[in-house]
Scaffold this motif. Structure first.
Motif, short mmCIF file in Angstrom:
data_model
loop_
_atom_site.label_atom_id
_atom_site.label_comp_id
_atom_site.label_asym_id
_atom_site.label_seq_id
_atom_site.Cartn_x
_atom_site.Cartn_y
_atom_site.Cartn_z
N ARG A 46 -1.95 -6.54 -5.11
CA ARG A 46 -0.57 -5.70 -4.75
C ARG A 46 0.19 -6.55 -4.26
O ARG A 46 1.39 -6.36 -3.80
N THR A 85 1.09 -1.92 0.03
CA THR A 85 0.19 -0.24 0.06
C THR A 85 0.86 0.97 -0.06
O THR A 85 2.11 1.37 0.26
N SER A 91 7.73 1.31 -0.11
CA SER A 91 7.21 0.58 -1.26
C SER A 91 7.01 1.00 -2.17
O SER A 91 7.55 1.72 -2.44
N LEU A 113 2.32 4.05 1.42
CA LEU A 113 3.67 4.26 2.80
C LEU A 113 2.78 4.40 4.63
O LEU A 113 2.88 4.58 5.31
N ARG A 139 3.92 -7.80 -4.16
CA ARG A 139 5.14 -6.28 -3.03
C ARG A 139 6.25 -7.82 -3.26
O ARG A 139 7.28 -7.62 -2.86
N TYR A 162 4.49 1.83 -4.15
CA TYR A 162 3.06 3.16 -4.60
C TYR A 162 2.92 4.32 -3.53
O TYR A 162 3.62 4.32 -2.53
#
Length: 367
Positions: free
Chosen positions: A209, A172, A197, A174, A213, A199
């Motif tokens: 997601r 996601t 991250s 931070l 990751r 994103y």
């Protein structure tokens, strides 16, 4: 003069981050395109070509929000960026970081990724916590995904050792804590280690997601350890990515009757090395340092579980229970030779001695 140079550097970083955030927001611009732009060299020029004035203003404002929040970014060539080359399939061209200290070089300390199922058993969470503590105590950075279960336990262990700073790789923005129940752990990892991250701030969780990751988690790791896993799920994806990258994978063996050990036992059957304790991680990393069990929170302790104090009723309970959680009613049905009173006394004694855990009427053997 110094202040002028610092201001110039800050403006340069702001403009470059704005360009990256703007490019990443464009339709049709994915990971591979961003790598192509990075390899071309002039990121800001590419952004100017693909944007108008309003878009540039919005990207500049977004970049300012990130910098004001203490977010830093790395790209290929930066010491903290884990990419091996341009176009690295396991690392985005840009990563965003939240940390309480300057980011150390990727190669400054050995790292171990500790992963596993969210639906971990009590035994699995204890093993993950102990491995995390032992590794951090020995100067090994623990990398995980801050998910419930094994991930969170590994990070809690690393923090308890007060050793090498941990790294959390999240799926996601931070500023979007997920799962929310891990907010305190999330903030502690960010304060004492680092969160990472791909994103931008404000990115909400989405199912796709989290497997994505995992490739970053692998790129941050010198060794990956799978503590518990079902027959499918993110942990096995992570193990597969590690194999692609040439990162050694270790698996903690478990009971053939345990659903949380199906995946790890399959990894072992497929040729992965077993992880029977922190020493196996040290060996996989190629160094011999051993943690002090007292300092590492107990991972090296050998606890004598079976001794002369075990009664016949205790043995009957343990044999019936095995390594799978069982309700009190089911255990009573599995021990017809014991009266209800004898069964209750045996269970209570085993719980007091730390051999069983009682969680809302469900009993689980932990040693």
């Amino acid at each position: 003069m110094v202040e002028t140079l610092l201001d110039t550097e800050r403006i340069g970083r702001l403009e470059r981050l704005a360009a990256w955030l703007g490019l990443a927001s464009l339709d049709g611009v994915g990971v591979s395109t961003l790598w192509q732009i990075a390899e071309g060299g002039d990121v800001e020029a590419e952004w100017r070509l693909r944007s108008n004035s309003a878009m540039r203003t919005a990207a500049h404002a977004a970049a300012q929000v990130h910098l004001d929040a203490g977010i830093v970014f790395t790209e290929h060539g930066d010491e903290a960026h884990p990419s091996l080359s341009y176009g690295d399939p396991h690392v985005p061209a840009v990563l965003l970081w939240r940390s309480g200290a300057p980011l150390p070089p990727r190669a400054s300390l050995p790292t171990v990724g500790i992963v596993g199922t969210r639906r971990a058993s009590r035994l699995g969470t204890e093993v993950a916590r102990e491995l995390g503590a032992a590794c951090a105590s020995a100067g090994i950075r623990v990398v995980s995904g801050l998910a419930n279960g094994i991930d969170a336990a590994a990070h809690r262990g690393a923090l308890s050792a007060d050793g090498a700073p941990p790294i959390g790789v999240v799926g996601t923005g931070l500023d979007v804590v997920y799962p929310p129940r891990n907010a305190e752990l999330w903030n502690e990892v960010a304060h004492r280690g680092a969160l990472c991250s791909e994103y931008p701030l404000g990115t909400e969780p989405a199912p796709w997601r989290f497997p994505a990751r995992n490739r970053i988690l692998v790129a941050q790791s010198d060794v990956v350890v799978v503590v518990e896993s079902s027959d499918r799920g993110g942990s096995l994806i992570t193990a597969g990515l590690a194999g692609e990258r040439g990162v050694p994978v270790l698996a903690v063996p478990g009971s053939v009757r345990s659903q949380t050990a199906v995946g790890t036992n399959r990894l072992l059957a497929d040729g992965c090395q077993p992880c029977l304790g922190p020493e196996d991680i040290f060996m996989a990393l190629g160094f011999e340092r051993r943690p002090d069990p007292g300092n590492a929170g107990g991972p090296g302790e050998q606890i004598e579980l079976f001794d002369a104090s075990l009664s016949d009723a205790d043995t009957a309970v343990l044999d019936a229970l095995g390594w799978e959680p069982m309700s009190s009613e089911a255990l009573a049905n599995a021990c017809p030779q014991l009266s209800l009173g004898t069964l209750l006394v045996a269970v209570q004694g085993l719980v007091r001695r730390g051999v069983l855990a009682d969680r809302d009427g469900w009993l689980e053997r932990i040693r």
